[in-house]
Design a protein around this motif. Sequence first.
Motif, PDB file in Angstrom:
ATOM      1  N   GLN A  16      83.437  -5.452 103.355  1.00 37.93           N
ATOM      2  CA  GLN A  16      84.565  -6.357 103.157  1.00 37.93           C
ATOM      3  C   GLN A  16      84.191  -7.826 103.344  1.00 37.93           C
ATOM      4  N   GLN A  17      82.991  -8.102 103.850  1.00 33.71           N
ATOM      5  CA  GLN A  17      82.603  -9.493 104.061  1.00 33.71           C
ATOM      6  C   GLN A  17      82.486 -10.234 102.739  1.00 33.71           C
ATOM      7  N   PRO A  18      82.834 -11.517 102.698  1.00 34.49           N
ATOM      8  CA  PRO A  18      82.512 -12.324 101.521  1.00 34.49           C
ATOM      9  C   PRO A  18      81.011 -12.240 101.250  1.00 34.49           C
ATOM     10  N   THR A  19      80.639 -11.960 100.015  1.00 37.62           N
ATOM     11  CA  THR A  19      79.234 -11.687  99.686  1.00 37.62           C
ATOM     12  C   THR A  19      78.784 -12.536  98.510  1.00 37.62           C
ATOM     13  N   LEU A  20      77.653 -13.187  98.680  1.00 38.43           N
ATOM     14  CA  LEU A  20      77.022 -13.955  97.617  1.00 38.43           C
ATOM     15  C   LEU A  20      75.818 -13.167  97.123  1.00 38.43           C
ATOM     16  N   VAL A  21      75.799 -12.857  95.836  1.00 35.19           N
ATOM     17  CA  VAL A  21      74.715 -12.092  95.233  1.00 35.19           C
ATOM     18  C   VAL A  21      73.894 -13.031  94.359  1.00 35.19           C
ATOM     19  N   LEU A  22      72.601 -13.122  94.642  1.00 30.58           N
ATOM     20  CA  LEU A  22      71.696 -14.005  93.912  1.00 30.58           C
ATOM     21  C   LEU A  22      70.643 -13.165  93.197  1.00 30.58           C
ATOM     22  N   ALA A  23      70.436 -13.437  91.922  1.00 33.96           N
ATOM     23  CA  ALA A  23      69.502 -12.637  91.125  1.00 33.96           C
ATOM     24  C   ALA A  23      68.650 -13.537  90.247  1.00 33.96           C
ATOM     25  N   GLY A  24      67.404 -13.133  90.031  1.00 36.74           N
ATOM     26  CA  GLY A  24      66.535 -13.821  89.088  1.00 36.74           C
ATOM     27  C   GLY A  24      66.587 -13.137  87.731  1.00 36.74           C
ATOM     28  N   ASP A  25      66.598 -13.928  86.665  1.00 34.08           N
ATOM     29  CA  ASP A  25      66.684 -13.313  85.336  1.00 34.08           C
ATOM     30  C   ASP A  25      65.328 -12.874  84.800  1.00 34.08           C
ATOM     31  N   ASP A  26      64.244 -13.165  85.544  1.00 39.58           N
ATOM     32  CA  ASP A  26      62.902 -12.720  85.163  1.00 39.58           C
ATOM     33  C   ASP A  26      62.255 -12.059  86.380  1.00 39.58           C
ATOM     34  N   ASP A  27      62.904 -11.014  86.874  1.00 39.39           N
ATOM     35  CA  ASP A  27      62.459 -10.322  88.075  1.00 39.39           C
ATOM     36  C   ASP A  27      61.866  -8.964  87.691  1.00 39.39           C
ATOM     37  N   PRO A  28      60.544  -8.831  87.714  1.00 43.55           N
ATOM     38  CA  PRO A  28      59.928  -7.557  87.320  1.00 43.55           C
ATOM     39  C   PRO A  28      60.180  -6.423  88.309  1.00 43.55           C
ATOM     40  N   ILE A  29      60.466  -6.758  89.569  1.00 45.37           N
ATOM     41  CA  ILE A  29      60.663  -5.742  90.598  1.00 45.37           C
ATOM     42  C   ILE A  29      62.092  -5.222  90.590  1.00 45.37           C
ATOM     43  N   ILE A  30      63.064  -6.123  90.544  1.00 45.11           N
ATOM     44  CA  ILE A  30      64.480  -5.762  90.581  1.00 45.11           C
ATOM     45  C   ILE A  30      65.134  -6.265  89.291  1.00 45.11           C
ATOM     46  N   PRO A  31      65.222  -5.449  88.261  1.00 42.11           N
ATOM     47  CA  PRO A  31      65.895  -5.878  87.038  1.00 42.11           C
ATOM     48  C   PRO A  31      67.324  -6.351  87.321  1.00 42.11           C
ATOM     49  N   LEU A  32      67.773  -7.314  86.550  1.00 39.67           N
ATOM     50  CA  LEU A  32      69.051  -7.982  86.779  1.00 39.67           C
ATOM     51  C   LEU A  32      70.233  -7.022  86.852  1.00 39.67           C
ATOM     52  N   ILE A  33      70.202  -5.936  86.128  1.00 38.29           N
ATOM     53  CA  ILE A  33      71.325  -5.010  86.119  1.00 38.29           C
ATOM     54  C   ILE A  33      71.630  -4.453  87.513  1.00 38.29           C
ATOM     55  N   ASN A  34      70.628  -4.363  88.367  1.00 41.40           N
ATOM     56  CA  ASN A  34      70.845  -3.878  89.729  1.00 41.40           C
ATOM     57  C   ASN A  34      71.726  -4.824  90.531  1.00 41.40           C
ATOM     58  N   MET A  35      71.526  -6.124  90.346  1.00 40.10           N
ATOM     59  CA  MET A  35      72.333  -7.101  91.065  1.00 40.10           C
ATOM     60  C   MET A  35      73.759  -7.128  90.515  1.00 40.10           C
ATOM     61  N   ARG A  36      73.893  -6.902  89.219  1.00 41.77           N
ATOM     62  CA  ARG A  36      75.235  -6.831  88.641  1.00 41.77           C
ATOM     63  C   ARG A  36      75.990  -5.626  89.206  1.00 41.77           C
ATOM     64  N   LEU A  37      75.285  -4.524  89.417  1.00 42.98           N
ATOM     65  CA  LEU A  37      75.901  -3.336  89.999  1.00 42.98           C
ATOM     66  C   LEU A  37      76.398  -3.613  91.410  1.00 42.98           C
ATOM     67  N   ILE A  38      75.558  -4.269  92.219  1.00 43.98           N
ATOM     68  CA  ILE A  38      75.946  -4.586  93.598  1.00 43.98           C
ATOM     69  C   ILE A  38      77.168  -5.493  93.609  1.00 43.98           C
ATOM     70  N   ALA A  39      77.148  -6.540  92.776  1.00 45.67           N
ATOM     71  CA  ALA A  39      78.272  -7.475  92.741  1.00 45.67           C
ATOM     72  C   ALA A  39      79.550  -6.795  92.266  1.00 45.67           C
ATOM     73  N   TRP A  40      79.413  -5.780  91.420  1.00 41.51           N
ATOM     74  CA  TRP A  40      80.570  -5.038  90.934  1.00 41.51           C
ATOM     75  C   TRP A  40      81.135  -4.109  92.005  1.00 41.51           C
ATOM     76  N   ARG A  41      80.244  -3.525  92.817  1.00 41.32           N
ATOM     77  CA  ARG A  41      80.681  -2.530  93.809  1.00 41.32           C
ATOM     78  C   ARG A  41      81.257  -3.176  95.069  1.00 41.32           C
ATOM     79  N   ILE A  42      80.791  -4.371  95.445  1.00 39.55           N
ATOM     80  CA  ILE A  42      81.295  -5.022  96.652  1.00 39.55           C
ATOM     81  C   ILE A  42      82.559  -5.810  96.288  1.00 39.55           C
TER      82      ILE A  42
END
Length: 338
Positions: A263-289
């Motif tokens: 429930q905490q206010p959450t800031l999700v930061l993602a790189g658009d050229d991240d070979p380790i964590i593709p951007l879709i993973n950060m979009r999923l987190i931001a959608w679920r929180i």
Amino acid sequence: MKTETLPDAPLPEEPAQQPQAEPLPATRRAPRARAAKVVAEAVAAEPQAKKEIAPQPFVFRTIELDGQSIRTAVRPGKGHMTPLLIFNGIGANLELVFPFVAALDSDLEVIAFDVPGVGGSSTPSTPYRFPGLARLAARMLDYLDYGQVAAIGVSWGGALAQQFAHDYPERCKKLILAATAAGAVMVPGKPKVLWRMASPRRYIQPSYGAHIAPDIYGGAFRRDPKLAMAFAAKVRSSGKLGYYWQLFAGLGWTSVHWLHKIQQPTLVLAGDDDPIIPLINMRLIAWRIPNAELHVIDDGHLFLVTRAETVAPIIMKFLHEERQRAIMHPRLFAPKAS
């Protein structure tokens, strides 16, 4: 969920060294007498190279918890802001976040530490899991006399930050997740990148780490070969075992089934050229929180370091915000004329 993409920007220069500040006040320096043994490390004892990347003074301590030595570093602040606790990436010693910390508002108190088996912390004889590490972080805050903090987690440390926010919501006022994922259900990076991440060789052999940096970190590391060497030079490895324990901590772990409970206010930061964590993973987190906002940075996995001067203002704005509950203004009832 709000999404914002930041334009590309030049890499920040390392700021000039500042004079050493006064020690922390007693409430920050003295842990509970029976809880832990604290050994102060003078900043002057740090190598000159580390002073150059840490221009703002840090107070280093080693805390004994359950037979483990945990190395901590605190950059003192002014006290009117909630302190920021940093959960670092896999294999990463606390010195690697100094350029990022230097870009933050100097009034903000920052707490960094080496997890067991990394940097200056001792390596346990048995493996651990994220819930145990979150409990260790909470105890560390107790011993250092901190109550509530804001938490930022980077990559592997982002998983630990999620666990901390979930297990200790009263200790975590706000949450910042950078270049991380929800664990086992994540969309993986390229097999070649994941294979290289499975080995601690890049931390043990700096020349190898510099060689593979463009492929695994992406972004600015693809454009600037000197950046990879500078980053590798700051690494402080504790050996292979500690790295494998970190890998084990995340084996089979996932937060996807309870992210909606954060429930905490959450800031999700993602790189658009991240070979380790593709951007879709950060979009999923931001959608679920529920209370999350997403910012996409035009860079790779380590944008907190390579784009510190750009990312720091976003983080400071988020930390300063006080979210207010919506106030409903119902219309005044006007009876119909007869």
